[in-house]
Motif scaffolding. Structure first.
Motif, PDB file in Angstrom:
ATOM      1  N   LYS A 140     -36.897  50.369  58.163  1.00  0.00           N
ATOM      2  CA  LYS A 140     -37.741  50.001  59.303  1.00  0.00           C
ATOM      3  C   LYS A 140     -38.036  51.167  60.234  1.00  0.00           C
ATOM      4  O   LYS A 140     -39.126  51.268  60.786  1.00  0.00           O
ATOM      5  N   HIS A 141     -37.080  52.066  60.418  1.00  0.00           N
ATOM      6  CA  HIS A 141     -37.298  53.138  61.395  1.00  0.00           C
ATOM      7  C   HIS A 141     -38.315  54.178  60.923  1.00  0.00           C
ATOM      8  O   HIS A 141     -38.719  55.038  61.697  1.00  0.00           O
ATOM      9  N   GLN A 180     -41.228  53.060  59.316  1.00  0.00           N
ATOM     10  CA  GLN A 180     -42.458  52.319  59.065  1.00  0.00           C
ATOM     11  C   GLN A 180     -43.646  52.824  59.898  1.00  0.00           C
ATOM     12  O   GLN A 180     -44.797  52.503  59.606  1.00  0.00           O
TER      13      GLN A 180
END
Length: 459
Positions: free
Chosen positions: A255-256, A258
């Motif tokens: 996620k970090h 994205q």
């Protein structure tokens, strides 16, 4: 993602090359280049190809004649292009505005545009015919700064090919010149954006080095194992990435990461897969270098009409072992990290005090994003081009091994990015396989996510 080829061949009949000089007298003067222009790594010839369909309204017009006349008029404004490069003290380059002219070739080809297929794409066939290398014309010093060839096709369309001495302009500057050429060809008396020289704005100003950034793109990588890419055994091909392909790559990321751009995720993919395909020693260092258009980073901004190079180059570096064995996200983090390293004033200082300085070349791979430069908007009176891109990979900053991202729409109407690339013959299949594996992994993740949705919805 799909690999694509172009087997078409054809014959071109050329008239004798001629020199087009400015239509009116122009100043005779010496114009120093900027420290950004004057990089050893930019002392090369870049090529572009624009393909136009026939237009019934222009059936009585010869595109070569229209462009030849417009070129002479435009050179009154862009008169440095009609000069020749000279080398001054300490190797500093300057333009002798001699008015000697640019090379121009008119030609005909026994081919119809439709014979190229439903979708034109690199590597473009018969490039040596589309842009004839006039003997003795391709030097950096004392040679024409532009070579243009206009080839009329049997269907009424034409191919416009241009070779530019990269020292004079980057892609943005070239598009400015060609847009002005199109405006004059369509009847304007002058280009709407007047050219601005002022190369001193990107020169080190006070004689004292101020460089505070680390410039890995110019670092010297030791060739300990004789691992230089064999440029005499290269295969030219290209790959097409759709929005679906880019989404598949994004699904492989935590996620970090994205927030990464399309350029970043695709560059990490190509860097990693190319390294795996080349099979270098695990301890070899594999740099990737790319230019950043620094125009928006300058404060105060450059004047409108500035057409010199405004490129700051950055590099990401990893060993083969880490690049191949660590997760895909590792390569992406390295690519994303170097964005903060861009400082064109620092590059200018470095060039001024350490000339000549070349890009890291051993095992390096170059990538250049040309998806938004505007080449596909150039109109000489026949409308916008059907094809407006570099003809193949391998030409530009890291010679022999540079690739490009180009806007593209396939024959299914899908928009995406096409990437021409040059690879050693034994590594092409491995490269395509590795990319397919990454995309398949991303698509599997999507299928698993979709499969789990009904169960999650019951909770």
């Amino acid at each position: 993602m799909a690999g694509i080829t172009t087997p078409l061949t054809f014959t071109v009949r050329r008239r004798a090359p001629e020199l087009i000089v400015p239509a009116k007298p122009t100043p005779r003067e010496l114009k120093p280049l900027s420290d950004i222009d004057d990089q050893e790594g930019l002392r090369l010839q870049s090529q572009e190809v624009l393909v136009y369909r026939g237009d019934p309204k222009m059936r009585n017009k010869n595109p070569a004649s229209v462009i030849r006349e417009a070129l002479a008029k435009l050179l009154v404004f862009y008169y440095p292009f009609a000069g020749r490069l000279k080398e001054g003290p300490a190797g500093k380059l300057m333009v002798d505005c001699s008015g000697e002219g640019v090379l121009f070739i008119e030609a005909e080809a026994d081919v119809m545009l439709d014979q190229f297929g439903d979708a034109l794409r690199p590597p473009f066939p018969c490039m040596e015919e589309l842009l004839y290398n006039v003997p003795g014309s391709d030097g950096i010093l004392d040679s024409p700064l532009l070579l243009i060839q206009v080839i009329r096709l049997r269907c009424g369309g034409f191919i416009f090919a241009i070779r530019l001495n990269h020292i004079m302009s980057d892609a943005t500057g070239l598009v400015q010149f060609l847009s002005g050429l199109g405006e004059v060809a369509r009847g304007a008396t002058s280009p709407s954006t007047l050219p601005v020289w002022q190369r001193e704005l990107l020169c080190s100003s006070d004689g004292q080095p101020k460089t505070i950034f680390t410039h890995r793109e110019y670092g010297q990588v030791v060739d300990t194992k004789g691992a230089i890419i064999p440029l005499d055994d290269m295969v030219h091909t290209s790959l097409f990435f759709t929005a679906t392909d880019i989404s598949a790559l994004r699904r492989l990321l935590p996620k970090h990461l994205q927030s990464c751009s399309t350029f970043q995720v695709l560059t990490a993919c190509i860097w990693r897969c190319r390294t795996i395909a080349l099979q270098p020693d695990p301890e070899e260092v594999m740099p990737i270098i790319w230019p950043v258009n620094a125009r928006k980073m300058l404060n105060p901004p450059l004047p409108i009409g500035y057409y010199g190079n405004v490129l700051a180059f950055v590099a990401a570096i990893s060993t083969t072992r880490d690049l191949c064995n660590k997760p895909f996200a590792y390569a992406l983090e390295l690519v994303m990290k170097v964005k903060s390293d861009v400082n064109i004033k620092s590059v200018s200082d470095l060039m001024s005090f350490k000339r000549p300085l070349e890009f890291t070349a051993i095992r390096a791979f170059g990538i250049s994003d040309l998806t938004r430069v505007g080449l596909d908007e150039v109109d000489f009176g026949w409308g916008k081009p059907t094809y407006a891109r570099v003809p193949k990979g391998g030409i530009s900053i890291v010679r022999g091994v540079t690739s490009f991202y180009l806007p593209y729409r396939n024959n299914k109407g899908e928009s995406g990015i096409v990437m021409p690339i040059a690879l050693p013959s034994g590594s092409v299949d491995r490269f395509v396989k590795e990319i397919d594996n990454l995309l398949a992994q991303g698509n599997i993740d999507e299928a698993l996510a979709e499969h789990s949705l009904p169960a999650l919805s019951k909770l």
